[in-house]
Motif scaffolding. Structure first.
Motif, PDB file in Angstrom:
ATOM      1  N   LEU A 258       0.840  -1.207   0.000  1.00  0.00           N
ATOM      2  CA  LEU A 258       0.000   0.000   0.000  1.00  0.00           C
ATOM      3  C   LEU A 258       0.871   1.252   0.000  1.00  0.00           C
ATOM      4  N   ASP A 259       0.331   2.302  -0.541  1.00  0.00           N
ATOM      5  CA  ASP A 259       1.065   3.566  -0.655  1.00  0.00           C
ATOM      6  C   ASP A 259       1.425   4.119   0.735  1.00  0.00           C
ATOM      7  N   LEU A 260       2.659   4.547   0.891  1.00  0.00           N
ATOM      8  CA  LEU A 260       3.117   5.001   2.212  1.00  0.00           C
ATOM      9  C   LEU A 260       2.348   6.226   2.710  1.00  0.00           C
ATOM     10  N   GLU A 261       2.050   7.142   1.799  1.00  0.00           N
ATOM     11  CA  GLU A 261       1.365   8.384   2.187  1.00  0.00           C
ATOM     12  C   GLU A 261      -0.148   8.235   2.188  1.00  0.00           C
ATOM     13  N   ASN A 262      -0.633   7.380   1.292  1.00  0.00           N
ATOM     14  CA  ASN A 262      -2.085   7.192   1.148  1.00  0.00           C
ATOM     15  C   ASN A 262      -2.383   5.690   1.190  1.00  0.00           C
ATOM     16  N   PRO A 263      -2.500   5.112   2.393  1.00  0.00           N
ATOM     17  CA  PRO A 263      -2.618   3.659   2.518  1.00  0.00           C
ATOM     18  C   PRO A 263      -3.938   3.094   2.004  1.00  0.00           C
ATOM     19  N   SER A 264      -4.841   3.953   1.527  1.00  0.00           N
ATOM     20  CA  SER A 264      -6.032   3.402   0.893  1.00  0.00           C
ATOM     21  C   SER A 264      -5.818   3.252  -0.614  1.00  0.00           C
ATOM     22  N   ARG A 265      -4.555   3.383  -1.037  1.00  0.00           N
ATOM     23  CA  ARG A 265      -4.196   3.121  -2.441  1.00  0.00           C
ATOM     24  C   ARG A 265      -3.277   1.906  -2.516  1.00  0.00           C
ATOM     25  N   ILE A 266      -3.680   0.934  -3.331  1.00  0.00           N
ATOM     26  CA  ILE A 266      -2.863  -0.278  -3.490  1.00  0.00           C
ATOM     27  C   ILE A 266      -1.771  -0.002  -4.527  1.00  0.00           C
ATOM     28  N   VAL A 267      -0.523  -0.236  -4.126  1.00  0.00           N
ATOM     29  CA  VAL A 267       0.602  -0.076  -5.056  1.00  0.00           C
ATOM     30  C   VAL A 267       0.739  -1.346  -5.893  1.00  0.00           C
ATOM     31  N   GLY A 268       0.521  -2.480  -5.275  1.00  0.00           N
ATOM     32  CA  GLY A 268       0.630  -3.752  -5.998  1.00  0.00           C
ATOM     33  C   GLY A 268       0.086  -4.897  -5.162  1.00  0.00           C
ATOM     34  N   MET A 269      -0.365  -5.946  -5.856  1.00  0.00           N
ATOM     35  CA  MET A 269      -0.888  -7.118  -5.151  1.00  0.00           C
ATOM     36  C   MET A 269      -0.494  -8.367  -5.937  1.00  0.00           C
ATOM     37  N   TYR A 270      -0.033  -9.371  -5.240  1.00  0.00           N
ATOM     38  CA  TYR A 270       0.315 -10.619  -5.908  1.00  0.00           C
ATOM     39  C   TYR A 270      -0.981 -11.347  -6.260  1.00  0.00           C
ATOM     40  N   LYS A 271      -1.118 -11.709  -7.531  1.00  0.00           N
ATOM     41  CA  LYS A 271      -2.400 -12.245  -8.009  1.00  0.00           C
ATOM     42  C   LYS A 271      -2.614 -13.713  -7.640  1.00  0.00           C
ATOM     43  N   GLU A 272      -1.589 -14.323  -7.063  1.00  0.00           N
ATOM     44  CA  GLU A 272      -1.724 -15.718  -6.627  1.00  0.00           C
ATOM     45  C   GLU A 272      -1.529 -15.774  -5.118  1.00  0.00           C
ATOM     46  N   PRO A 273      -1.890 -16.900  -4.494  1.00  0.00           N
ATOM     47  CA  PRO A 273      -1.702 -16.965  -3.041  1.00  0.00           C
ATOM     48  C   PRO A 273      -0.226 -16.932  -2.667  1.00  0.00           C
ATOM     49  N   LEU A 274       0.069 -16.287  -1.547  1.00  0.00           N
ATOM     50  CA  LEU A 274       1.428 -16.370  -0.999  1.00  0.00           C
ATOM     51  C   LEU A 274       1.580 -17.720  -0.296  1.00  0.00           C
ATOM     52  N   ILE A 275       0.585 -18.062   0.514  1.00  0.00           N
ATOM     53  CA  ILE A 275       0.575 -19.394   1.147  1.00  0.00           C
ATOM     54  C   ILE A 275      -0.803 -20.017   0.909  1.00  0.00           C
ATOM     55  N   ALA A 276      -0.787 -21.191   0.304  1.00  0.00           N
ATOM     56  CA  ALA A 276      -2.018 -21.975   0.121  1.00  0.00           C
ATOM     57  C   ALA A 276      -1.886 -23.232   0.981  1.00  0.00           C
ATOM     58  N   PRO A 277      -3.002 -23.798   1.446  1.00  0.00           N
ATOM     59  CA  PRO A 277      -2.911 -24.993   2.298  1.00  0.00           C
ATOM     60  C   PRO A 277      -2.334 -26.183   1.533  1.00  0.00           C
ATOM     61  N   GLU A 278      -1.235 -26.741   2.067  1.00  0.00           N
ATOM     62  CA  GLU A 278      -0.567 -27.848   1.364  1.00  0.00           C
ATOM     63  C   GLU A 278      -0.037 -28.929   2.288  1.00  0.00           C
ATOM     64  N   THR A 279       0.452 -28.537   3.467  1.00  0.00           N
ATOM     65  CA  THR A 279       1.146 -29.534   4.284  1.00  0.00           C
ATOM     66  C   THR A 279       0.147 -30.322   5.134  1.00  0.00           C
ATOM     67  N   GLU A 280       0.671 -31.358   5.788  1.00  0.00           N
ATOM     68  CA  GLU A 280      -0.167 -32.222   6.614  1.00  0.00           C
ATOM     69  C   GLU A 280      -1.038 -31.421   7.592  1.00  0.00           C
ATOM     70  N   TYR A 281      -0.404 -30.486   8.323  1.00  0.00           N
ATOM     71  CA  TYR A 281      -1.161 -29.733   9.329  1.00  0.00           C
ATOM     72  C   TYR A 281      -2.172 -28.782   8.686  1.00  0.00           C
ATOM     73  N   GLU A 282      -1.946 -28.470   7.416  1.00  0.00           N
ATOM     74  CA  GLU A 282      -2.831 -27.522   6.749  1.00  0.00           C
ATOM     75  C   GLU A 282      -4.008 -28.190   6.040  1.00  0.00           C
ATOM     76  N   VAL A 283      -3.837 -29.454   5.674  1.00  0.00           N
ATOM     77  CA  VAL A 283      -4.914 -30.094   4.896  1.00  0.00           C
ATOM     78  C   VAL A 283      -5.494 -31.362   5.527  1.00  0.00           C
ATOM     79  N   GLU A 284      -4.898 -31.830   6.604  1.00  0.00           N
ATOM     80  CA  GLU A 284      -5.394 -33.083   7.189  1.00  0.00           C
ATOM     81  C   GLU A 284      -5.612 -32.947   8.685  1.00  0.00           C
ATOM     82  N   GLY A 285      -6.619 -33.605   9.167  1.00  0.00           N
ATOM     83  CA  GLY A 285      -6.726 -33.845  10.607  1.00  0.00           C
ATOM     84  C   GLY A 285      -7.185 -32.704  11.491  1.00  0.00           C
TER      85      GLY A 285
END
Ligand code: BMA
Length: 332
Positions: A258-285
């Motif tokens: 987000l913009d340092l002076e105007n934090p209601s403005r997005i400077v950039g966003m990654y269009k894919e997940p940074l972390i998606a559920p994949e490991t044992e603790y994240e998807v099982e049990g």
């Protein structure tokens, strides 16, 4: 009908601590505990502080009878000394309307430690802001109107005002279902909030078809305020995933700048997940599988960031990345 999304993968820039082994779980808690997750983490007065959610006494029907917030300290952000009593409980709120307190997020501003947290009441879901300097005495400064329970604070005033990211839940006006977006608001004193602006709509996040919400409080970088959020998709064909009869949602961690002076403005966003559920603790049990719920982001002096996230509403995990890689993902 929500559009169905494919299998999602985490970005290669993150490394899970010991392949996704939790850094805190019920075994570490010296009082009644079951699910330890969705922690807020910060560095305060020379040590790491974690306030975590503890849900216990499962009712067998998809909910827990009890929920408290516990507290732990650490010298390295990895091994934790859990205090022998919870940090905040429903009873501490001294308000008969309150039924549950949970999902803490910590931000240090001018030498005080602030905590945003979710507050369920008999008359709706509210967002609290509390302050402490010693982790014994806590003062609640403000509570939102319902339904608005998910907030994080910026670590310094911007243009003379405190700023928060928040996620109101407008069901009636958004088609009678989850369609929730992230907003910014500003305040002169952390009590009175206004100047609210839409920051990002759920439709702006390609891997979300349900709702989005703030995750970890922003950190300052030369390229802008770096912050994590969660993006949720729902797939009605998903059946039993976890302890509940049916859990059809998936939560991923996302990253934006987000913009340092105007934090209601997005400077950039990654269009894919940074972390998606994949490991044992994240998807099982776990209680609700496929949930990554980021709540803490700490920038170390060497440019590493620690990312704290709840996994499957059951355990607390840690991942690391290089800050410049996260900025690069955001396209800046
Ligand atoms: C949200 C919150 C979070 C939880 C998530 C997944 O609505 O209640 O605390 O992690 O659902 O169950």
């Amino acid at each position: 009908m929500a559009r169905m999304l494919p299998e999602l993968k985490s970005s290669k820039v993150i490394t899970r601590y010991k392949g996704g082994t939790p850094i805190l779980s019920k075994e570490n808690i010296p009082y009644e505990a079951e699910c330890i997750f969705n922690a807020g983490v910060t560095k305060y007065q020379g040590r790491y502080v974690m306030v975590f959610r503890n849900d216990f006494q499962y009712d067998g029907r998809g909910a827990f009878k009890k929920c408290v917030m516990g507290i732990a300290f650490s010298q390295d952000g990895i091994s934790w000394e859990v205090q022998d009593k919870p940090f905040l409980t429903v009873e501490d709120m001294d308000d008969p309307d309150v039924t549950r307190v949970y999902d803490p997020r910590l931000t240090v501003i001018e030498d005080k430690c602030y905590m945003c947290f979710a507050v369920d009441t008999r008359h709706g879901l509210r967002g609290g802001i509390a302050v402490t300097e010693d982790f014994r005495k806590v003062e609640v400064l403000s509570l939102t109107l319902p339904d608005n329970r998910n907030m994080v604070l910026f670590p310094e005033k911007i243009n003379g005002k405190y700023v928060r990211l928040e996620r109101p839940m407008p069901v009636y006006s958004r088609g009678g279902r989850d369609r929730f977006d992230i907003w910014t608001s500003a305040s002169p004193d952390l009590k009175y909030w206004g100047e609210s602006r839409l920051l990002m709509g759920v439709e702006d996040v390609p891997y979300a078809n349900d709702k989005i919400g703030p995750g970890a409080p922003p950190i300052k970088t030369d390229a802008g305020w770096l912050t994590l959020f969660h993006g949720v998709d729902i797939d009605r064909t998903r059946g039993k995933n976890g302890w509940e009869a049916s859990w059809q949602k998936r939560y991923c961690a996302g990253v934006m700048l987000l913009d340092l002076e105007n934090p209601s403005r997005i400077v950039g966003m990654y269009k894919e997940p940074l972390i998606a559920p994949e490991t044992e603790y994240e998807v099982e049990g776990g209680f609700r599988t496929n949930v990554i719920f980021p709540g803490g982001l700490i920038l170390e002096e060497d440019g590493t960031v620690k990312i704290y996230y709840g996994a499957s509403d059951t355990v607390e995990c840690l991942a690391t990345a290089r800050v410049e890689e996260l900025i690069r993902l955001c396209g800046a």
